[in-house]
Design an enzyme around this catalytic site. Structure first.
Site, short mmCIF file in Angstrom:
data_model
loop_
_atom_site.label_atom_id
_atom_site.label_comp_id
_atom_site.label_asym_id
_atom_site.label_seq_id
_atom_site.Cartn_x
_atom_site.Cartn_y
_atom_site.Cartn_z
N ASN A 9 -8.37 -1.48 4.73
CA ASN A 9 -8.53 -1.80 3.31
C ASN A 9 -7.41 -2.67 2.78
OD1 ASN A 9 -6.72 0.31 3.67
ND2 ASN A 9 -7.07 1.13 1.63
N GLY B 155 -5.06 3.48 -3.58
CA GLY B 155 -6.32 4.09 -3.99
C GLY B 155 -6.17 5.52 -4.44
N ARG C 217 32.54 -36.05 1.11
CA ARG C 217 31.75 -34.84 1.25
C ARG C 217 32.63 -33.61 1.40
NH1 ARG C 217 26.93 -31.97 0.87
NH2 ARG C 217 25.86 -33.97 1.07
N PHE D 217 -18.88 10.36 3.85
CA PHE D 217 -18.03 9.91 2.74
C PHE D 217 -18.12 8.40 2.58
CE2 PHE D 217 -14.07 8.03 1.29
CZ PHE D 217 -13.80 8.76 0.14
N ASP E 192 0.85 -1.18 0.00
CA ASP E 192 0.00 0.00 0.00
C ASP E 192 0.90 1.24 0.00
OD1 ASP E 192 -2.29 1.64 0.29
OD2 ASP E 192 -1.96 1.71 2.45
N ARG F 134 -1.88 15.01 -2.17
CA ARG F 134 -3.26 14.52 -2.23
C ARG F 134 -4.17 15.73 -2.39
NH1 ARG F 134 -3.76 9.48 0.67
NH2 ARG F 134 -5.75 10.15 1.57
N THR F 135 -5.11 15.66 -3.31
CA THR F 135 -5.93 16.82 -3.64
C THR F 135 -7.40 16.58 -3.33
OG1 THR F 135 -6.19 16.08 -5.93
CG2 THR F 135 -4.33 17.53 -5.44
#
Length: 1367
Positions: A1038, A903, A1298, A765, A600, A822-823
């Site tokens: 989310n 998102g 070995r 919202f 995210d 962010r707008t």
């Protein structure tokens, strides 16, 4: 002499047990408790509950108090328009229709208060669980059988049980019948102890939770069918356990008290819960009652009430303290301030006259902000015990489900009697719908409210918090999944060996010779039977080929590895007081194989601490920033003025000198820097712009759902999102201070003057609406609507005539997005009073709908959110977390691909990508969005053309299968950006594989505007289609779906709450810790687990095949060459500890070197530490060494003689077994020790312990053991020189191949880690200690042809790149 017998106590005990037997009889026969016969748990003194609906009327004073109004203002205007969140309607329905529509609806839960209506008594009874929470898996009675059943579900344990039972049959195993159970018993006992401790801890927490006290209304009728429907066997167990416990309690206290006269059926059933809480006694219940003074009804004048005029309450009703586990559906409880909600409650009333209260949901979804809840209008009158007991209504709501954010129902109450002409049955039914905003969920905490009275809707396992528990899917690591096939191969090998042994045994038995007849008295007629018996005998003999203790050893190792992760101080966040918390201990090795990370953005890559930076008001841009803006411009090679920082600082200084209206307690914390804005706000010349700035910031102070609080004389804002908090705070900083939000009234101090605004409605919202609106009325009576939301939903709703400001605002918002902000858009409109009243009617009807309520509310909201006036736009900065770019660079060097699923808008995500090293200016970005490609065929064509022209792929299945095997890092020159609408196309089966082919060619993939379900779908697509190990990281609710879908889920404890961290497998404090979690602990744990499993199979193979070779020597008769105690203790003591220590502590390089050289991680991605090649190499090595161990001893005994110091020949099978077992134990432990990457003190101690235990047991058992054949065997063999010669020779021959191969490989075909360690060893300690934390000074050796990668901005340098030929 005092009397020893208390006859009064005995008499009381008899009467109590008699009452108890009557109660048990009714309980066993499942007598339902209807209509007043309330049989429930609780330590309360119950009164007569058989009374029905009282017919006496309220007093005139009570009636007047019930009908009192909220205030004069509400009486004048709001009588016709109620609170939107608490809207209600009254409907008239006939009893016939009511009964007809509700007769058999199983999807509806009905809860009756006081009485059941006559028309509902024919309905079937509903049974509800108690409020007692039980998370334990076991009870004292069921622990042993249930735990054994769970353990034997494991096919390995079931197999060894079968083998152990075979050993009890003398035909297959004539000796050591008792000892055969010891290995399996130890494994089962160890697992049972572990499970028991875990379950006991859960039991303690359950007991503490269930005995928490709460206030419950007693003395009134709970008319519901109560209790959960349980079976007869469970009832009988409860009756027996309660009877025994109560008898012991009574006998214990018979000599102390004068009698047990107060012991009744009601308090007997819950004596256990009372005793468990030392502060809670029967006397305290009766004395600790709670008085509630009646408060007038706050409902509107035209609302109905659940208290009828002819009803009266019970004088015996009162609130008393009871354990929360005694609550039942239909009970009325009271919750005080700062108390936890005991069940899911429908709010009846609160202390506030408007019915509002505030809850904290941190324990439910992790969010710390307060949320407002509301009482129903029809129940606000229920503010006292008397009124609660007088209420008569019923509730119809949904059946319990897990959705935390949705709950619909309706409260119904009978109204006045009508004439027959008005209604069929003359009955008026009032209805008031309710939603999740009227419900308090269990797990929340009441804040900022003195008390709340609620009706219990859901209890116990039906509450939302319990419905959401246990949803995290059970995950298994890739090694565990691959191990299942390895175990199957071992089973097949075991069965092949047993069948081979059976066939050869029958062949040997068919040989008729004089020796066989003379010694065994058998002939060839029994050969087939001997073969069959030999198959089962061999199954017992070779059982260790399937490792019985492997899984428990893996659990032990993983538990210790998880503790190391938890204890790592480098992953401790001091600010949050949060260490890295492993919650799934069985997938730690998956951390070392992660190839894809899905992250995210907000709160994960960024801090989720929002800062208001810029804005656009009336077409004018304000604000300056030099933090992230500077960083982005530098990374994108844009023009950047180095003097910008100085200019911003000077502008801030000038602004603070000019600004005089701010109420900010600390002006230095102002993040919005614009002296031009302050000039315009205070200007008297440009009135239009001044008024625009004023209205813009007033809108910021009003359009929100923030709850104010005062703590230590400091004003605190509790917002539902960091964005809202940032907007309200910036308004405060510039003189628009939100002071109070109580009672749906906002008080704002504007330029030193308090202004009051009445909140009429809040349209919240949602992710579908992408906006919120607030309808307010100012002091002049004017109604305003203020709306904020995404530009894509605000611009279409603007009125005409604003083209100029719209175009300017669009340009400004695009510029803000390109800078990584962010707008949001802010708009408003003034509403005519009559228009609002008409809209309010429709809004109330939509809120009253029982079905599709959300859709109807959204549709009605569209009607009023039109013809808006644009005020401007905002730009909010979400800063990157510390060291995010450096961590992403480390992960990229390690070969891990990072996809960002967010998102946010495409432009915002792209610019965050530039700021955190996901994107760079030289990249070619392929953008796939729904605006450019409107159909599935168009998206498919674009991807095919991109693959063809840029990478030369035609998109065929063969090419896709080839790319599946290709784990090389993708091209650093390409990136993909796709939005949510286009993602729906590429997730289809037709296009998904083409999309994945394109993604594998790109360094970065950004998915924007995606929903939680799309995040999970993308993770599932990559995980299943590419067959890779995936990790998802997020911080919000989310992100839970993709966290649970990924192989490893990581949650960040952040501002958005703890929903993600509670659902995750690992919880960390910040994103930068992910680098250390994967590159250090993940790589270590994967390498350790792979090495440990290889060691486990190796040691079991060498031991088992020695027994197999011996069968050729004795004609497959199924005898042991070792003493049986060696077989039993081999896995328990002789070889187990070195394997566990190697799995816990071994490491090739330390943590700092792992962080400096992330390319070492690529071996985990390629699966080079655990694969089929490695497994078979250890298996073949074990087979070879078993042949050497057996062959050397056989050879020396065949051609030589061994004589003890007493002169006795050493030739019995027990002595030969010691000659073989001793070098075998040495070989196994030395092999494990020398194959470790680093020797440490713990490894040496455990190695010496394992060898020492073997010899101590050998000497003690040979001297004092019950075995006659093995008696004195140790003293005979160990004193011979030949024994030690055989031991040394066997060790040398076993280990030489070995370690010769290892030496040759490190000298001539070194891996990257070999080159690195060689270089580290050559360096001095001083040089090593002088290296920095983020840059390595390790240089490339000349033997490696791959060059170093270039230095990053953080100073990180990769070490050695992988050469595929050396892997």
């Amino acid at each position: 002499m005092p009397s020893l017998i208390n006859f009064d106590a005995i008499s009381s005990l008899k009467s109590s047990l008699h009452g108890l037997s009557i109660c048990a009889f009714n309980h066993l026969h499942h007598v339902p408790q209807h209509n007043g016969s309330l049989a429930h748990e609780g330590p309360t003194n119950q009164t007569d509950y058989s009374s029905r609906h009282h017919e006496s009327q309220f007093s005139q004073e009570a009636h007047a108090e019930q009908r009192s109004r909220d205030d004069e203002e509400a009486n004048s205007f709001e009588g016709s328009c109620n609170n939107s969140d608490q809207s209600w309607t009254s409907r008239v329905t006939s009893k016939k229709n009511e009964a007809g529509t509700e007769s058999g609806d199983a999807s509806v839960r009905r809860i009756y208060v006081t009485s059941i209506p006559e028309e509902h008594r024919h309905l079937p009874s509903q049974w509800f669980p108690s409020n007692k929470i039980r998370t334990t898996k076991y009870t004292p009675v069921s622990f042993i059988p249930k735990n054994l059943w769970n353990q034997f579900k494991n096919i390995a344990n079931a197999f060894f049980l079968f083998v152990t039972l075979l050993q009890c049959i003398p035909l297959f195993c004539p000796e050591h019948l008792g000892l055969s159970f010891i290995p399996l018993s130890v494994i089962l006992l160890t697992t049972a102890i572990k499970d028991g401790i875990e379950d006991y801890r859960r039991c303690v927490l359950d007991k503490k939770f269930n005995n928490t006290l709460t206030w419950k209304l007693v003395g009134f009728n709970n008319a519901n069918a109560l209790g959960e429907h349980i079976g007869l066997w469970r009832k009988l167990k409860k009756f027996i356990s309660h009877t025994v416990a109560d008898m012991s309690y009574c006998l214990k206290n018979s000599g102390i008290s004068s009698g047990l006269a107060t012991l009744t059926v009601d308090n007997i059933s819950h004596r256990h819960s009372l005793e468990s809480d030392s502060a809670f006694t029967l006397s305290s219940v009766s004395q600790d009652s709670l008085e509630i003074h009646e408060i007038g009804n706050s409902g509107p004048s035209n609302s109905f009430s659940v208290i009828q005029e002819q009803s009266t309450g019970s004088s015996n009703a009162k609130f008393e303290r009871v354990c929360r586990k005694s609550l039942l559906v239909g009970d009325i409880v009271k919750v005080l301030a700062d108390e936890a909600i005991p069940a899911d409650l429908l709010i009846l009333s609160t202390e506030n006259s408007n019915g509002v209260c505030y809850v904290e949901t941190k324990n439910l979804d992790g969010e710390t902000n307060l949320k407002d809840k509301y009482a129903l209008c029809s129940t606000k009158c229920c503010k006292s015990e008397y009124r609660c007991s007088a209420a008569s209504f019923w509730v119809e709501c949904e059946q319990p489900h897990a959705d935390l954010y949705s709950l619909n129902g309706v409260v119904k109450a009978p109204g006045a009697v009508q004439s027959p002409s008005e209604s069929t049955n003359g009955r008026k039914i009032h209805e008031e719908p309710f939603s999740i905003s009227n419900v308090l969920l269990c797990g929340c905490t009441l804040r900022n409210s003195k008390w709340v009275i609620g009706l219990v809707l859901y209890t116990g396992s039906e509450t939302r918090i319990q419905k959401n528990r246990g949803l995290t899917p059970s995950k298994r690591s890739r090694i565990t999944r691959d191990l299942n096939w390895t175990i199957i191969l071992n089973f097949l090998l075991l069965f092949a060996m047993c069948l081979f042994s059976g066939v050869l045994r029958s062949i040997y038995s068919a040989q008729n010779n004089s020796a066989r007849v003379f010694e065994l008295s058998k002939n060839s007629n029994t050969a087939p039977a001997h073969g069959i018996i030999s198959i089962f005998t061999s199954l017992i003999l070779f059982q260790n080929l399937v490792p019985i203790s492997l899984y428990i050893t893996m659990d032990i190792v993983r538990s210790i590895q998880s503790y190391f992760i938890f204890s790592d101080r480098e992953m401790y966040d001091e600010k949050l007081d949060c260490p890295c918390s492993p919650k799934s201990w069985n997938i730690s090795d998956d951390l070392g194989q992660i190839e894809y990370i899905f992250s995210d953005k907000t709160g994960t890559l960024t801090q989720n601490i929002m800062s208001f930076k810029k804005c656009s008001i009336n077409g004018i841009r304000y604000g300056k920033s030099h933090n992230e803006d500077t960083c982005i411009k530098k990374r994108r090679n844009l023009n950047y003025n180095e003097n910008l920082s100085c200019k911003v600082d000077l502008d801030k200084k000038k602004m603070l000198e000019t600004l005089s209206l701010s109420d900010s307690p600390n002006p230095e914390s102002i993040t919005f820097i614009s002296s031009k804005f302050v000039d315009h706000l205070q200007s008297n010349e440009n009135y239009i712009q001044t008024e625009a700035c004023f209205e813009f910031f007033k809108a910021l102070a009003l359009c929100h759902s923030v709850v104010t609080d005062v703590q230590d004389e400091t004003l605190i804002y509790n917002a539902q999102s960091p964005d809202e908090e940032a907007l309200v705070k910036v308004a405060r900083d510039f003189g628009f201070t939100l002071l109070n939000t109580k009672n749906r009234r906002y008080t704002i101090r504007i330029r030193g003057e308090n202004k009051n605004f009445r909140v009429l409605d809040i349209i919240p919202f949602t992710s579908t609406r992408k906006r919120m609106s607030v309808i307010i009325r100012d002091e002049d009576g004017i109604i305003h609507l203020i709306c904020k939301g995404a530009d894509t939903v605000i611009f279409p709703r603007l009125s005409s005539g604003q083209n100029n400001i719209i175009e300017k605002t669009k340009k400004h918002l695009a510029s803000f997005s390109s800078e990584g902000f962010r707008t949001l858009c802010i708009a408003r409109r003034t509403i005519d009073k009559q228009d609002y009243l008409e809209w309010k009617v429709n809004f109330n009807e939509a809120n009253s709908a029982i079905h599709e309520r959300n859709e109807k509310v959204s549709k009605v909201s569209e009607m009023i959110e039109q013809e808006l006036e644009l005020l401007g736009g905002t730009a909010i900065e979400d800063k990157l977390q510390e060291n995010v770019p450096e961590t992403i660079a480390l992960l990229a060097i390690a070969g891990i691909k990072l996809w960002v699923l967010t998102g946010d808008k495409v432009e915002t995500a792209i610019n965050i990508g530039y700021s955190c090293n996901l994107l760079d200016p030289n990249m070619t970005i392929f953008r796939i969005d729904a605006n450019s490609f409107g159909a599935l065929e168009e998206v498919e064509a674009f991807i095919r053309n991109t693959l063809c022209f840029n990478f030369g792929y035609m998109g065929t299945d063969e090419e896709f299968r080839f790319l599946l095997k290709d784990h090389s890092p993708p091209s650093p020159k390409h990136a993909i950006v796709i939005d949510g609408d286009a993602l729906n196309f590429v997730l289809s089966e037709q296009v998904s594989f083409l999309f994945l082919m394109l993604c594998k060619q790109c360094k970065t993939v950004l998915c924007c505007r995606v929903s939680p379900s799309q995040k999970a779908a993308v993770v599932a697509l990559v995980k299943k289609s590419l067959n890779v190990v995936t990790l998802a990281i997020g911080d919000g609710a989310n992100d839970v779906s993709m966290i649970q879908e990924a192989d490893v889920g990581v949650g960040i404890k952040g501002v958005e709450g703890q929903a993600a961290s509670m659902s995750a497998d690992y919880a960390i404090g910040q994103f930068s810790f992910l680098g250390r979690l994967l590159l250090v602990h993940g790589r270590w744990d994967y390498k350790r687990m792979s090495q440990m499993i290889s060691f486990f199979f190796y040691k079991n193979v060498i031991w088992t095949f020695i027994l197999f070779w011996y069968q050729f020597y004795n004609e497959f008769d199924g005898n042991y060459i070792f003493d049986y105690t060696y077989v039993m203790l081999f896995n328990l003591l002789f070889t187990s500890l070195p394997v566990i220590i190697a799995g816990c502590f071994d490491q090739d390089v330390d943590a700092s070197v792992s962080m400096k050289n992330p390319s070492l991680y690529q071996r985990g991605i390629l699966g080079l530490e655990w694969n089929g090649k490695r497994f078979w190499s250890y298996m073949l090595d074990g087979i070879y060494q078993s042949l050497v161990c057996f062959g050397v001893a056989l050879f020396v005994f065949k051609f030589g003689d061994f004589v003890s110091w007493t002169g006795r020949n050493i030739e019995c099978i027990e002595d030969i077994g010691l000659f073989i077992s001793s070098p075998t134990i040495f070989v196994i432990n030395i092999f494990i020790l020398m194959n470790q990457e680093r020797l440490n003190l713990i490894s040496l101690i455990t190695w010496m312990f394992s060898i020492g235990v073997f010899w101590i047991w050998t000497f003690i058992y040979s001297e004092v053991g019950p075995s006659y054949a093995f008696h004195k065997s140790a003293s005979r063999t160990c004193q011979t020189f030949g024994f030690w010669c055989v031991t040394v020779l066997t060790i040398a021959l076993c280990l030489l191949p070995r370690f010769s191969y290892i030496c040759l490989q490190k000298l001539f075909y070194p891996r990257d880690i070999d080159l690195l360690r060689r270089r580290l060893c050559a360096k001095s300690d001083d040089e090593t200690s002088s290296s920095s934390s983020f840059a390595t000074d390790i240089e490339m050796c000349e033997q490696c042809n791959d060059p170093l990668s270039s230095k990053k901005n953080s100073g990180i340098v990769t070490s050695v790149s992988f050469d595929d030929s050396n892997k």
